[in-house]
Design a protein around this motif. Structure first.
Motif, mmCIF file in Angstrom:
data_model
loop_
_atom_site.group_PDB
_atom_site.id
_atom_site.type_symbol
_atom_site.label_atom_id
_atom_site.label_comp_id
_atom_site.label_asym_id
_atom_site.label_seq_id
_atom_site.Cartn_x
_atom_site.Cartn_y
_atom_site.Cartn_z
ATOM 1 N N GLN A 1 4.868 13.227 0.405
ATOM 2 C CA GLN A 1 4.617 12.409 -1.071
ATOM 3 C C GLN A 1 3.848 11.067 -0.402
ATOM 4 O O GLN A 1 3.739 10.736 0.783
ATOM 5 C CB GLN A 1 5.937 11.954 -1.416
ATOM 6 C CG GLN A 1 6.783 12.912 -2.098
ATOM 7 C CD GLN A 1 8.229 12.393 -2.314
ATOM 8 O OE1 GLN A 1 8.559 11.302 -2.089
ATOM 9 N NE2 GLN A 1 8.782 13.188 -3.541
ATOM 10 N N SER A 2 3.265 10.545 -1.533
ATOM 11 C CA SER A 2 2.539 9.247 -1.348
ATOM 12 C C SER A 2 3.185 8.151 -2.418
ATOM 13 O O SER A 2 3.382 8.895 -3.775
ATOM 14 C CB SER A 2 1.160 9.389 -1.618
ATOM 15 O OG SER A 2 0.529 7.962 -1.518
ATOM 16 N N SER A 3 3.756 7.217 -2.055
ATOM 17 C CA SER A 3 4.609 6.458 -3.008
ATOM 18 C C SER A 3 4.632 4.818 -2.511
ATOM 19 O O SER A 3 3.992 4.685 -1.355
ATOM 20 C CB SER A 3 5.891 6.995 -3.246
ATOM 21 O OG SER A 3 6.875 6.403 -2.355
ATOM 22 N N SER A 4 5.289 4.211 -3.314
ATOM 23 C CA SER A 4 5.556 2.739 -2.947
ATOM 24 C C SER A 4 6.604 2.536 -1.948
ATOM 25 O O SER A 4 7.359 1.549 -1.862
ATOM 26 C CB SER A 4 5.573 1.890 -4.243
ATOM 27 O OG SER A 4 4.545 1.880 -4.976
ATOM 28 N N GLY A 5 7.341 3.646 -1.473
ATOM 29 C CA GLY A 5 8.456 3.646 -0.898
ATOM 30 C C GLY A 5 9.743 4.656 -1.386
ATOM 31 O O GLY A 5 9.797 4.541 -2.757
ATOM 32 N N ILE A 6 10.776 4.511 -0.771
ATOM 33 C CA ILE A 6 11.909 5.049 -1.016
ATOM 34 C C ILE A 6 13.150 4.061 -0.953
ATOM 35 O O ILE A 6 13.297 3.042 0.086
ATOM 36 C CB ILE A 6 12.545 6.221 -0.359
ATOM 37 C CG1 ILE A 6 11.146 7.412 -0.251
ATOM 38 C CG2 ILE A 6 13.741 7.106 -0.899
ATOM 39 C CD1 ILE A 6 11.279 8.429 0.771
ATOM 40 N N VAL B 1 0.919 -1.170 -0.049
ATOM 41 C CA VAL B 1 0.010 -0.047 -0.037
ATOM 42 C C VAL B 1 0.870 1.179 0.030
ATOM 43 O O VAL B 1 2.170 0.988 0.301
ATOM 44 C CB VAL B 1 -1.090 0.225 1.152
ATOM 45 C CG1 VAL B 1 -1.861 -1.302 1.205
ATOM 46 C CG2 VAL B 1 -0.173 -0.050 2.455
ATOM 47 N N SER B 2 0.416 2.434 -0.328
ATOM 48 C CA SER B 2 1.073 3.677 -0.459
ATOM 49 C C SER B 2 1.632 4.068 0.914
ATOM 50 O O SER B 2 0.847 4.025 1.874
ATOM 51 C CB SER B 2 0.306 4.678 -0.937
ATOM 52 O OG SER B 2 -0.275 4.580 -2.571
ATOM 53 N N TYR C 1 19.227 8.033 -3.954
ATOM 54 C CA TYR C 1 17.864 7.705 -3.711
ATOM 55 C C TYR C 1 16.879 7.843 -4.789
ATOM 56 O O TYR C 1 17.029 8.668 -5.709
ATOM 57 C CB TYR C 1 17.360 8.646 -2.633
ATOM 58 C CG TYR C 1 17.166 9.962 -2.852
ATOM 59 C CD1 TYR C 1 15.765 10.393 -3.451
ATOM 60 C CD2 TYR C 1 18.147 11.123 -3.100
ATOM 61 C CE1 TYR C 1 15.595 11.702 -3.953
ATOM 62 C CE2 TYR C 1 17.748 12.417 -3.354
ATOM 63 C CZ TYR C 1 16.508 12.612 -3.860
ATOM 64 O OH TYR C 1 16.236 14.034 -4.389
ATOM 65 N N THR C 2 15.825 6.857 -4.639
ATOM 66 C CA THR C 2 15.038 6.773 -5.613
ATOM 67 C C THR C 2 13.529 6.728 -5.078
ATOM 68 O O THR C 2 13.553 5.760 -4.155
ATOM 69 C CB THR C 2 15.101 5.669 -6.767
ATOM 70 O OG1 THR C 2 16.471 5.532 -7.130
ATOM 71 C CG2 THR C 2 14.092 5.662 -7.836
ATOM 72 N N VAL C 3 12.688 7.514 -5.492
ATOM 73 C CA VAL C 3 11.198 7.197 -4.938
ATOM 74 C C VAL C 3 10.313 6.331 -5.938
ATOM 75 O O VAL C 3 10.443 6.695 -7.151
ATOM 76 C CB VAL C 3 10.415 8.808 -4.820
ATOM 77 C CG1 VAL C 3 8.845 8.483 -4.299
ATOM 78 C CG2 VAL C 3 11.215 9.666 -3.988
ATOM 79 N N ARG C 4 9.757 5.337 -5.317
ATOM 80 C CA ARG C 4 9.233 4.332 -6.216
ATOM 81 C C ARG C 4 7.793 5.058 -6.793
ATOM 82 O O ARG C 4 7.009 5.136 -5.566
ATOM 83 C CB ARG C 4 9.081 3.085 -5.894
ATOM 84 C CG ARG C 4 10.330 2.353 -5.602
ATOM 85 C CD ARG C 4 10.408 0.956 -5.350
ATOM 86 N NE ARG C 4 9.416 0.371 -4.624
ATOM 87 C CZ ARG C 4 8.802 -0.686 -4.291
ATOM 88 N NH1 ARG C 4 9.512 -1.633 -4.852
ATOM 89 N NH2 ARG C 4 8.096 -1.013 -3.377
ATOM 90 N N GLU C 5 7.401 5.139 -7.652
ATOM 91 C CA GLU C 5 5.846 5.303 -8.198
ATOM 92 C C GLU C 5 5.405 6.407 -7.344
ATOM 93 O O GLU C 5 4.258 6.541 -6.678
ATOM 94 C CB GLU C 5 5.019 4.260 -7.966
ATOM 95 C CG GLU C 5 5.386 2.863 -9.156
ATOM 96 C CD GLU C 5 4.946 1.708 -8.509
ATOM 97 O OE1 GLU C 5 4.889 0.821 -9.311
ATOM 98 O OE2 GLU C 5 4.541 1.680 -7.266
ATOM 99 N N PRO C 6 5.760 7.603 -7.233
ATOM 100 C CA PRO C 6 5.356 8.691 -6.520
ATOM 101 C C PRO C 6 4.008 9.318 -7.082
ATOM 102 O O PRO C 6 3.772 9.254 -8.486
ATOM 103 C CB PRO C 6 6.390 9.978 -6.757
ATOM 104 C CG PRO C 6 7.073 9.489 -7.932
ATOM 105 C CD PRO C 6 7.041 8.126 -7.945
ATOM 106 N N TYR C 7 3.137 9.463 -6.268
ATOM 107 C CA TYR C 7 1.533 9.858 -7.021
ATOM 108 C C TYR C 7 1.477 11.379 -6.598
ATOM 109 O O TYR C 7 1.294 12.022 -5.440
ATOM 110 C CB TYR C 7 0.570 9.119 -5.983
ATOM 111 C CG TYR C 7 -0.760 9.239 -6.601
ATOM 112 C CD1 TYR C 7 -1.106 8.639 -7.726
ATOM 113 C CD2 TYR C 7 -1.692 10.239 -5.825
ATOM 114 C CE1 TYR C 7 -2.432 8.894 -8.345
ATOM 115 C CE2 TYR C 7 -3.006 10.085 -6.450
ATOM 116 C CZ TYR C 7 -3.352 9.790 -7.392
ATOM 117 O OH TYR C 7 -4.703 10.124 -7.852
#
Length: 311
Positions: A190-195, A175-176, A242-248
């Motif tokens: 942010q809301s994402s799949s994680g960092i 979940v986000s 660092y990378t943010v996965r699937e930021p919404y």
């Protein structure tokens, strides 16, 4: 036994797929039925198991004649007490090297590939047969050791977690995750799949997958001279990515701070907005995690501790 030295040697092993399935289904015959019933090839599991333990036994046979040998399964490593001058040997897949290294300090770590036909072995340059040459050279200080930069996550309550390949910050489940991210004076909810924070050693792991699949990074790679930074992203590089996965992006969340470099004077700060199930774990070991729920603030940067990989 007349050993050549009193040095302690720690041989770290990991369970094979067959062993894990036997633990689940009780017997090898039941595992065989389960795999073949689902259209799999049991012989492949059996061959992998036998090849792995042939390498372990070959390594142990020599090491027992050289020094004081102790075999340790990877699941006991987080609580194992290493001696300052121990030589540590990991026999398994690349991930085992990363799992072991984050619990070491001054010790030399030797990676052994038990099955070169099956595993790439980026961190496993040696075979079991090489140990009769590599171990004495390591003990005498004649073998080169490559310094490895580690990442660390430090919480505002003092808890600390190191990562050899990468650190994940997000939710336990799919979940986000909600949080506030800050770096170099820029801040965003942010809301994402994680960092994911990657080290130079982890460049061939999760980081490689991210670059292959993240369309949002294409612009960064397209800039003149930028692509070369990844070629120079070495195991001892004094920075992380660092990378943010699937930021919404939404009315309350942004997607501007999604990829970049973490340097010693430029850490990444993350404040959790998650009431429950927020976690920080490293190197794919989800069981060994820090809780990261509302009120927790993490600073992600470069660890003062470094790894020593024998090459």
């Amino acid at each position: 036994m007349n050993r050549l030295t009193d040095n302690k040697i720690i041989l770290v092993t990991q369970k094979t797929r067959l062993e894990n399935l036997i633990y689940r289904y009780n017997t090898e015959s039941q595992v065989k039925f389960y795999i073949e019933h689902h259209g799999g090839c049991f012989d492949d599991y059996k061959l992998e198991h036998e090849t792995y333990y042939a390498a372990v036994h070959s390594a142990a046979e020599y090491l027992e004649t050289y020094g004081r040998l102790q075999l340790v399964d990877r699941e006991f490593i987080p609580n194992f007490m290493f001696g300052e001058n121990d030589i540590v040997i990991a026999v398994g897949r690349d991930g085992l090297v990363a799992n072991v290294m984050k619990y070491l300090t001054t010790q030399s770590l030797i990676g052994v590939n038990p099955d070169p036909a099956r595993w790439d072995g980026v961190l496993l340059p040696f075979s079991a047969g090489d140990l009769c040459r590599i171990v004495p050279e390591t003990a005498d200080g004649r073998r080169k050791r490559e310094s490895v930069t580690l990442a660390e996550a430090r919480l505002n309550d003092g808890q600390l977690l190191c990562g050899v390949n990468d650190i994940f910050i997000g939710q336990k489940s799919h979940v986000s995750a909600r949080y506030e991210i800050e770096i170099a004076g820029k801040r965003e909810v942010q809301s994402s799949s994680g960092i994911i924070v990657s080290t130079g050693l982890g460049k061939t792991g999760w980081f490689k997958s991210i670059l292959a699949g993240a369309a949002g990074i294409n612009g960064y790679l397209g800039n003149a001279g930028k692509a070369g930074e990844f070629k120079d992203f070495r195991r001892d590089s004094d920075y992380l990515y660092y990378t943010v996965r699937e930021p919404y992006p939404s009315t309350s969340t942004g997607a501007e701070i999604v990829f970049g470099k973490i340097e010693r004077n430029k850490p990444l700060k993350i404040a959790s907005y998650m009431p429950e199930n927020g976690v920080i774990f490293s190197d794919g070991i989800e069981q060994d995690y820090l809780e990261f729920n509302s009120g927790a603030v993490a600073e992600i940067g470069i660890s003062e501790k470094t790894g020593n990989l024998v090459v």
